[in-house]
Design a protein around this motif. Sequence first.
Motif, short mmCIF file in Angstrom:
data_model
loop_
_atom_site.label_atom_id
_atom_site.label_comp_id
_atom_site.label_asym_id
_atom_site.label_seq_id
_atom_site.Cartn_x
_atom_site.Cartn_y
_atom_site.Cartn_z
N LEU A 71 63.47 -20.20 107.17
CA LEU A 71 62.45 -19.99 108.20
C LEU A 71 61.60 -21.25 108.20
CD1 LEU A 71 61.42 -16.32 107.46
CD2 LEU A 71 62.39 -17.12 109.60
N THR A 72 61.49 -21.91 109.35
CA THR A 72 60.75 -23.16 109.41
C THR A 72 59.87 -23.19 110.65
OG1 THR A 72 62.63 -24.19 110.54
CG2 THR A 72 62.49 -24.49 108.16
N PRO A 73 58.71 -23.86 110.56
CA PRO A 73 57.87 -24.02 111.75
C PRO A 73 58.43 -25.10 112.65
CG PRO A 73 56.86 -25.09 109.87
CD PRO A 73 58.10 -24.41 109.35
N ALA A 74 58.43 -24.85 113.95
CA ALA A 74 58.92 -25.82 114.91
C ALA A 74 58.08 -25.71 116.18
CB ALA A 74 60.40 -25.57 115.22
N LYS A 75 57.25 -26.72 116.42
CA LYS A 75 56.38 -26.75 117.60
C LYS A 75 55.50 -25.51 117.67
CE LYS A 75 59.48 -29.64 120.33
NZ LYS A 75 60.25 -29.80 121.60
N GLY A 76 54.99 -25.09 116.49
CA GLY A 76 54.08 -23.96 116.46
C GLY A 76 54.74 -22.61 116.44
N ASP A 100 48.26 -7.71 119.92
CA ASP A 100 49.22 -8.53 120.65
C ASP A 100 50.49 -8.75 119.84
OD1 ASP A 100 48.21 -10.19 118.72
OD2 ASP A 100 47.81 -11.87 120.06
N GLY A 101 50.59 -8.10 118.68
CA GLY A 101 51.81 -8.19 117.89
C GLY A 101 52.09 -9.56 117.31
N ALA A 102 51.05 -10.35 117.05
CA ALA A 102 51.25 -11.70 116.54
C ALA A 102 51.29 -11.71 115.03
CB ALA A 102 50.15 -12.63 117.05
N ALA A 103 52.18 -12.52 114.47
CA ALA A 103 52.24 -12.76 113.04
C ALA A 103 52.01 -14.25 112.80
CB ALA A 103 53.58 -12.32 112.46
N ARG A 108 54.83 -23.14 102.48
CA ARG A 108 54.45 -23.79 101.23
C ARG A 108 53.80 -25.14 101.45
NH1 ARG A 108 59.42 -22.75 96.94
NH2 ARG A 108 58.99 -20.54 96.53
N ASP A 109 54.25 -25.87 102.48
CA ASP A 109 53.71 -27.20 102.71
C ASP A 109 52.40 -27.16 103.49
OD1 ASP A 109 54.56 -26.45 105.19
OD2 ASP A 109 56.05 -28.05 105.43
N GLY A 110 51.87 -25.95 103.74
CA GLY A 110 50.61 -25.81 104.44
C GLY A 110 50.73 -25.69 105.94
N LYS A 111 51.92 -25.91 106.50
CA LYS A 111 52.11 -25.79 107.94
C LYS A 111 52.03 -24.33 108.37
CE LYS A 111 54.96 -29.94 108.49
NZ LYS A 111 56.27 -30.47 108.91
N ARG A 112 51.56 -24.12 109.59
CA ARG A 112 51.45 -22.76 110.12
C ARG A 112 52.26 -22.63 111.39
NH1 ARG A 112 47.44 -20.60 112.13
NH2 ARG A 112 46.16 -22.40 112.66
N ALA A 113 52.62 -21.40 111.70
CA ALA A 113 53.36 -21.11 112.93
C ALA A 113 53.13 -19.66 113.31
CB ALA A 113 54.85 -21.39 112.74
N LEU A 114 53.31 -19.38 114.58
CA LEU A 114 53.18 -18.01 115.07
C LEU A 114 54.56 -17.44 115.36
CD1 LEU A 114 50.17 -18.00 117.57
CD2 LEU A 114 50.21 -17.36 115.16
N ALA A 115 54.73 -16.16 115.06
CA ALA A 115 55.98 -15.47 115.33
C ALA A 115 55.68 -14.12 115.95
CB ALA A 115 56.80 -15.29 114.05
N LEU A 294 43.36 -17.91 113.08
CA LEU A 294 44.67 -17.75 112.44
C LEU A 294 45.79 -17.60 113.46
CD1 LEU A 294 44.15 -15.33 109.41
CD2 LEU A 294 44.86 -17.72 109.32
N PHE A 295 45.44 -17.10 114.64
CA PHE A 295 46.46 -16.73 115.62
C PHE A 295 46.47 -17.69 116.81
CE2 PHE A 295 45.14 -13.03 113.24
CZ PHE A 295 46.36 -12.55 112.79
N VAL A 296 45.98 -18.88 116.60
CA VAL A 296 46.05 -19.93 117.61
C VAL A 296 47.25 -20.81 117.28
CG1 VAL A 296 44.90 -21.92 118.63
CG2 VAL A 296 43.56 -19.90 117.99
N VAL A 297 48.10 -21.04 118.27
CA VAL A 297 49.28 -21.87 118.03
C VAL A 297 48.84 -23.27 117.67
CG1 VAL A 297 51.38 -22.82 119.04
CG2 VAL A 297 50.63 -20.52 119.66
N PRO A 298 49.24 -23.77 116.50
CA PRO A 298 48.84 -25.13 116.12
C PRO A 298 49.35 -26.16 117.12
CG PRO A 298 49.81 -23.94 114.28
CD PRO A 298 50.07 -23.12 115.50
N LYS A 299 48.49 -27.11 117.46
CA LYS A 299 48.89 -28.16 118.38
C LYS A 299 49.76 -29.17 117.65
CE LYS A 299 44.91 -27.82 121.49
NZ LYS A 299 43.78 -28.56 122.10
#
Length: 308
Positions: A71-76, A100-103, A108-115, A294-299
Amino acid sequence: MLHLMKRTAAAYAALMFSLCAFASAAPLPAATPPSATAFYVRAVATMDALPQPAYATYTIIARGEGGSVKLTPAKGRVELTAGPGPNSIERIHAAYRAHDGAASLRFRDGKRALAHWGLLRPTWNGAYAFMQEGYASAPPTPKPAPASARTSLPPASPTPSAALRTIAIVKSIGPGYYRVQDRGAASCPDGAPGHALHLIAWRDPQTHPLTDVTVDLHSMRFCMMRFSLPSNGMGPFGATGFVELHFRQSGAYWMESGSLANIEVRALGIAFKNYTIRMNYNHFTYPSTLPAALFVVPKVAPTATPRR
């Protein structure tokens, strides 16, 4: 003669007392369930009446077997990839909000993403979303959070949105869409006694993929649900498989404890590779609110184009 009659009566009374004591000590036979369809309907109603957390935090342990599954973050957003390589394991911190059902996932590397995958939302609502969308990660149409969801846990009493959800669930997993077969006694994933049912979609199994459930006999709740993955292929290649969702009590809520996905890759109709993805959800907390940030898509910073 009188003495003999008294002794006979006393012996008879002692015998009856012994029989009654044996009957009370002997375990009662398990209640025979009603028709398989009625049993299933009751379990669906029980699940849909359960309270759902407005917010939750938890840890996801994702394991890949038979290859490298990540599982990897890709463009948020979150991407799931599977391929050759050693077995893999990932630990991901997650936060969930119901309206809104957001997760929100932190790696581990500190990156965030929404699913928005139902598979990453370990609730009954998430199970329903997964059944409807599979691995699709497109977010639903945003809608404002109700005041109660922003400030406290939702009330246990039904709300209009819950009623709408009930209608949707009946349309997707109601008995009118499945032929329900009784498969007898079974064990829940945690070892509790259960009863197994097999479901066969009357039509369009791609949109009605539920194939098996186990009902916890103590609570009449689903403790296991199995879905077939939609078959897909590209030319001579294709893949089939299933996903199991496992449930157990967590605090005041009936949550998923884990999931198991088994994917079989085929070439010219012959299986040549099998991947297994195991996810365990633990360390649940149920805060009354979580930061909206927490639930804002990282730019994602745009990639600079070199000048020629």
